[in-house]
Design an enzyme around this catalytic site. Sequence first.
Site, PDB file in Angstrom:
ATOM      1  N   HIS A 167       3.788  -1.675  11.706  1.00  0.00           N
ATOM      2  CA  HIS A 167       2.692  -2.084  11.844  1.00  0.00           C
ATOM      3  C   HIS A 167       2.169  -1.824  13.140  1.00  0.00           C
ATOM      4  O   HIS A 167       0.452  -1.785  13.627  1.00  0.00           O
ATOM      5  CB  HIS A 167       1.820  -3.043  11.169  1.00  0.00           C
ATOM      6  CG  HIS A 167       2.108  -2.729   8.896  1.00  0.00           C
ATOM      7  ND1 HIS A 167       2.207  -3.864   8.541  1.00  0.00           N
ATOM      8  CD2 HIS A 167       3.294  -2.335   8.727  1.00  0.00           C
ATOM      9  CE1 HIS A 167       2.855  -3.482   7.575  1.00  0.00           C
ATOM     10  NE2 HIS A 167       3.358  -2.431   7.092  1.00  0.00           N
TER      11      HIS A 167
ATOM     12  N   LYS B 241       2.644  -7.645  -4.684  1.00  0.00           N
ATOM     13  CA  LYS B 241       1.939  -6.851  -4.496  1.00  0.00           C
ATOM     14  C   LYS B 241       1.923  -5.669  -6.050  1.00  0.00           C
ATOM     15  O   LYS B 241       2.716  -5.342  -6.515  1.00  0.00           O
ATOM     16  CB  LYS B 241       2.575  -6.313  -3.717  1.00  0.00           C
ATOM     17  CG  LYS B 241       2.799  -6.336  -2.169  1.00  0.00           C
ATOM     18  CD  LYS B 241       3.459  -5.927  -1.124  1.00  0.00           C
ATOM     19  CE  LYS B 241       3.309  -6.403  -0.047  1.00  0.00           C
ATOM     20  NZ  LYS B 241       4.896  -5.596   1.443  1.00  0.00           N
TER      21      LYS B 241
ATOM     22  N   ASP C  99       5.652 -12.919   8.641  1.00  0.00           N
ATOM     23  CA  ASP C  99       6.596 -11.285   7.863  1.00  0.00           C
ATOM     24  C   ASP C  99       6.987 -11.418   8.519  1.00  0.00           C
ATOM     25  O   ASP C  99       6.516 -10.134   9.329  1.00  0.00           O
ATOM     26  CB  ASP C  99       5.617 -10.728   7.434  1.00  0.00           C
ATOM     27  CG  ASP C  99       6.825  -9.479   6.278  1.00  0.00           C
ATOM     28  OD1 ASP C  99       7.652  -9.687   5.430  1.00  0.00           O
ATOM     29  OD2 ASP C  99       5.436  -8.213   5.088  1.00  0.00           O
TER      30      ASP C  99
ATOM     31  N   GLU D  85       9.006 -15.187   5.173  1.00  0.00           N
ATOM     32  CA  GLU D  85       8.170 -13.454   4.444  1.00  0.00           C
ATOM     33  C   GLU D  85       9.942 -12.683   4.569  1.00  0.00           C
ATOM     34  O   GLU D  85       9.413 -11.930   6.224  1.00  0.00           O
ATOM     35  CB  GLU D  85       7.013 -12.933   4.142  1.00  0.00           C
ATOM     36  CG  GLU D  85       7.548 -12.116   3.119  1.00  0.00           C
ATOM     37  CD  GLU D  85       6.170 -10.982   3.225  1.00  0.00           C
ATOM     38  OE1 GLU D  85       4.839 -11.672   3.084  1.00  0.00           O
ATOM     39  OE2 GLU D  85       5.529  -9.763   2.903  1.00  0.00           O
TER      40      GLU D  85
ATOM     41  N   GLN E 196       7.099  -8.330  11.960  1.00  0.00           N
ATOM     42  CA  GLN E 196       5.987  -7.064  11.467  1.00  0.00           C
ATOM     43  C   GLN E 196       4.640  -8.122  11.382  1.00  0.00           C
ATOM     44  O   GLN E 196       3.212  -7.878  11.566  1.00  0.00           O
ATOM     45  CB  GLN E 196       6.309  -6.437  10.307  1.00  0.00           C
ATOM     46  CG  GLN E 196       5.050  -5.780   9.264  1.00  0.00           C
ATOM     47  CD  GLN E 196       5.678  -5.426   8.394  1.00  0.00           C
ATOM     48  OE1 GLN E 196       6.283  -4.184   7.780  1.00  0.00           O
ATOM     49  NE2 GLN E 196       5.540  -5.853   6.844  1.00  0.00           N
ATOM     50  N   GLU E 197       4.206  -9.330  11.274  1.00  0.00           N
ATOM     51  CA  GLU E 197       3.136  -9.810  10.737  1.00  0.00           C
ATOM     52  C   GLU E 197       3.494 -11.450  11.224  1.00  0.00           C
ATOM     53  O   GLU E 197       4.401 -12.187  11.183  1.00  0.00           O
ATOM     54  CB  GLU E 197       2.641 -10.124   9.334  1.00  0.00           C
ATOM     55  CG  GLU E 197       2.461  -8.429   8.693  1.00  0.00           C
ATOM     56  CD  GLU E 197       2.825  -8.455   7.439  1.00  0.00           C
ATOM     57  OE1 GLU E 197       2.101  -9.834   6.488  1.00  0.00           O
ATOM     58  OE2 GLU E 197       2.928  -7.364   6.591  1.00  0.00           O
TER      59      GLU E 197
ATOM     60  N   SER F  46       6.117  -0.346   4.876  1.00  0.00           N
ATOM     61  CA  SER F  46       7.663  -0.553   5.181  1.00  0.00           C
ATOM     62  C   SER F  46       8.245  -1.462   3.960  1.00  0.00           C
ATOM     63  O   SER F  46       8.015  -2.011   3.311  1.00  0.00           O
ATOM     64  CB  SER F  46       7.639  -2.208   6.131  1.00  0.00           C
ATOM     65  OG  SER F  46       6.643  -3.154   5.266  1.00  0.00           O
TER      66      SER F  46
ATOM     67  N   HIS G 279      -2.408  -7.672  -0.417  1.00  0.00           N
ATOM     68  CA  HIS G 279      -2.397  -6.055   0.166  1.00  0.00           C
ATOM     69  C   HIS G 279      -1.148  -5.600   0.346  1.00  0.00           C
ATOM     70  O   HIS G 279      -0.556  -5.984   0.591  1.00  0.00           O
ATOM     71  CB  HIS G 279      -3.593  -5.985   1.297  1.00  0.00           C
ATOM     72  CG  HIS G 279      -2.934  -6.320   2.437  1.00  0.00           C
ATOM     73  ND1 HIS G 279      -3.635  -6.095   4.167  1.00  0.00           N
ATOM     74  CD2 HIS G 279      -1.812  -7.703   3.039  1.00  0.00           C
ATOM     75  CE1 HIS G 279      -3.554  -7.068   4.908  1.00  0.00           C
ATOM     76  NE2 HIS G 279      -2.071  -7.136   4.323  1.00  0.00           N
ATOM     77  N   ARG G 280      -1.648  -4.043   0.580  1.00  0.00           N
ATOM     78  CA  ARG G 280      -0.371  -3.148   1.510  1.00  0.00           C
ATOM     79  C   ARG G 280      -1.479  -2.745   3.021  1.00  0.00           C
ATOM     80  O   ARG G 280      -2.303  -2.632   3.128  1.00  0.00           O
ATOM     81  CB  ARG G 280      -0.446  -2.039   0.383  1.00  0.00           C
ATOM     82  CG  ARG G 280       0.026  -1.917  -0.772  1.00  0.00           C
ATOM     83  CD  ARG G 280       1.436  -2.994  -0.580  1.00  0.00           C
ATOM     84  NE  ARG G 280       2.729  -2.218   0.292  1.00  0.00           N
ATOM     85  CZ  ARG G 280       3.798  -1.874  -0.725  1.00  0.00           C
ATOM     86  NH1 ARG G 280       3.651  -2.515  -1.223  1.00  0.00           N
ATOM     87  NH2 ARG G 280       5.223  -1.988   0.386  1.00  0.00           N
ATOM     88  N   SER G 281       0.134  -2.480   3.874  1.00  0.00           N
ATOM     89  CA  SER G 281      -0.765  -1.762   4.824  1.00  0.00           C
ATOM     90  C   SER G 281      -2.019  -1.341   4.751  1.00  0.00           C
ATOM     91  O   SER G 281      -2.518  -0.529   5.483  1.00  0.00           O
ATOM     92  CB  SER G 281      -0.125  -1.958   5.519  1.00  0.00           C
ATOM     93  OG  SER G 281       1.792  -0.676   5.481  1.00  0.00           O
TER      94      SER G 281
ATOM     95  N   GLU H 186      -2.876  -3.704  10.177  1.00  0.00           N
ATOM     96  CA  GLU H 186      -3.654  -4.425   9.205  1.00  0.00           C
ATOM     97  C   GLU H 186      -4.573  -5.290   9.609  1.00  0.00           C
ATOM     98  O   GLU H 186      -5.387  -6.049   9.768  1.00  0.00           O
ATOM     99  CB  GLU H 186      -2.762  -5.578   8.327  1.00  0.00           C
ATOM    100  CG  GLU H 186      -1.444  -5.075   7.842  1.00  0.00           C
ATOM    101  CD  GLU H 186      -0.777  -5.473   7.362  1.00  0.00           C
ATOM    102  OE1 GLU H 186      -0.581  -7.043   7.539  1.00  0.00           O
ATOM    103  OE2 GLU H 186       0.132  -5.369   6.046  1.00  0.00           O
TER     104      GLU H 186
ATOM    105  N   LYS I 171      -2.042 -13.015   1.646  1.00  0.00           N
ATOM    106  CA  LYS I 171      -2.578 -12.633   2.525  1.00  0.00           C
ATOM    107  C   LYS I 171      -2.954 -11.213   2.352  1.00  0.00           C
ATOM    108  O   LYS I 171      -2.746 -10.147   1.117  1.00  0.00           O
ATOM    109  CB  LYS I 171      -0.933 -12.161   3.197  1.00  0.00           C
ATOM    110  CG  LYS I 171       0.260 -10.835   2.352  1.00  0.00           C
ATOM    111  CD  LYS I 171       0.817 -10.734   3.510  1.00  0.00           C
ATOM    112  CE  LYS I 171       1.737  -9.622   2.879  1.00  0.00           C
ATOM    113  NZ  LYS I 171       2.802  -9.660   4.166  1.00  0.00           N
TER     114      LYS I 171
HETATM  115  P1  PGA Z   1       3.772  -2.867   3.621  1.00  0.00           P
HETATM  116  O1  PGA Z   1       3.553  -4.381   4.317  1.00  0.00           O
HETATM  117  O2  PGA Z   1       2.648  -2.872   2.966  1.00  0.00           O
HETATM  118  O3  PGA Z   1       3.832  -2.045   4.626  1.00  0.00           O
HETATM  119  O4  PGA Z   1       4.986  -2.616   3.118  1.00  0.00           O
HETATM  120  C1  PGA Z   1       3.310  -4.776   4.078  1.00  0.00           C
HETATM  121  C2  PGA Z   1       4.872  -6.541   3.874  1.00  0.00           C
HETATM  122  O5  PGA Z   1       5.395  -5.770   4.211  1.00  0.00           O
HETATM  123  O6  PGA Z   1       4.218  -7.335   3.777  1.00  0.00           O
HETATM  124 ZN    ZN Z   2       6.531  -8.107   3.238  1.00  0.00          ZN
END
Ligand code: PGA
Ligand code: ZN
Length: 424
Positions: free
Chosen positions: A153, A333, A240, A281, A161-162, A40, A361-363, A203, A384
């Site tokens: 994800h 990131k 998130d 987030e 998403q999270e 994302s 991190h990243r996904s 994740e 995270k």
């Molecule tokens: P991504 O997701 O690494 O797929 O961008 C992580 C996030 O959105 O924080």
């Molecule tokens: Zn995010």
Amino acid sequence: TIEGIVAREILDSRGNPTVEVEVGLDDGTIARAAVPSGASTGAFEALELRDGDAGRYLGKGVEKAVANIEDRIVDQLLGYEASEQRLIDQKMLDIDGTADKSELGANAILGVSLAVAKAAAASAELSLFRYLGGPNAHLLPVPMMNILNGGAHADSNVDVQEFMIAPIGASTFREALRSGAEVYHALKSVLKKKGLATGLGDEGGFAPSLPTNAAALDLIAEAIEKAGYSLGTDFALALDVAATEFYKDGSYTFEGGSKSSDEMINYYAKLCETYPIVSIEDPLNEEDWAGWTAMTAALGDKIQIVGDDLFVTNPTRLGRGVAEKAANALLVKVNQIGSLTETFDAVELAHRNGFKSMMSHRSGETEDTTIADLAVAVGSGQIKTGAPARSERVAKYNQLLRIEEELADAARYAGAGAFPRYKA
Ligand code: PGA
Ligand code: ZN
């Protein structure tokens, strides 16, 4: 002194190619770093260079980025001291010459940047967090464990998403991780008992289909109690939303309906009254600056509002966010901006302006654990890096266990203090 650099294409946690770099010094030190990759992704991230050759890895190969390191970067960096991080990163930015690193690829530049830092640390016989953070680096971050995955994800119907648990009541990182892992296992049994799916998202969190987003929070609340902890004191919750993913033409497609920015903010305000949420987030679209300012005005004194796709770890976008009071925290990131130096600059800008920072991190991840050291080096107080499951996630948490052990009595766990606005 840098004597050689090699790059190669390896696989990330989703089975997609990514860049790995090794830097060798004249004293025999060799250090290695690998680059993560998002799903994302924000529209304003630095460019991740992919080959686009449909005959290899569905077009996702990174042979061009690897070639750029070998053909255009290595010669220019030979002879530098590895400790000259800023000069080295600046040199690569100069060779690239674009604002979004599209000439060399942010994945090429970042791989070298991180491997150089690790080589310098190893050569100085220092742990990476000490080398990067100096003698005062001692704050262990709250692990924001993403135990239920939705959005991009997961293949479920969950919009957010999270869903993260924040073990704010623990007194050490080690205890925080233990309690989080216990809740993760309790969540699995809660899901099983209700006949819900226990397959994992990208994740490492569970990814069941659910009637509403609040239902996910209820399941997590149940898991926290089942594991013997109390919601609000031992654990807080965080989201998130990654709202850019479901935003189109001025409205948000959320829980089957169409919502305006204001309606989303009202939804979050209600959610925060019902659940002990410390952090949200990307509640809104990455271009909805006015909405972000309204969100921060409405909820910023109670919770942390984190810009991920909004800021993309970019000091310029963060500067606008500070001026417009569009958030009160920065998601960090390394591959969004594409070099260690610029990452430090973004975090420094955030902290100087009273913003919190959350290392991330990243996904798509690898076994590389640099972000664990980075979180302690900059004193983020929050990280995270997914669920307490799947080795590419757990590798970072395990590295934090080692760091806490090395710091011994000097270590301090951030705990509830990471969220100064939150009062249980
Ligand atoms: P991504 O997701 O690494 O797929 O961008 C992580 C996030 O959105 O924080
Ligand atoms: Zn995010």
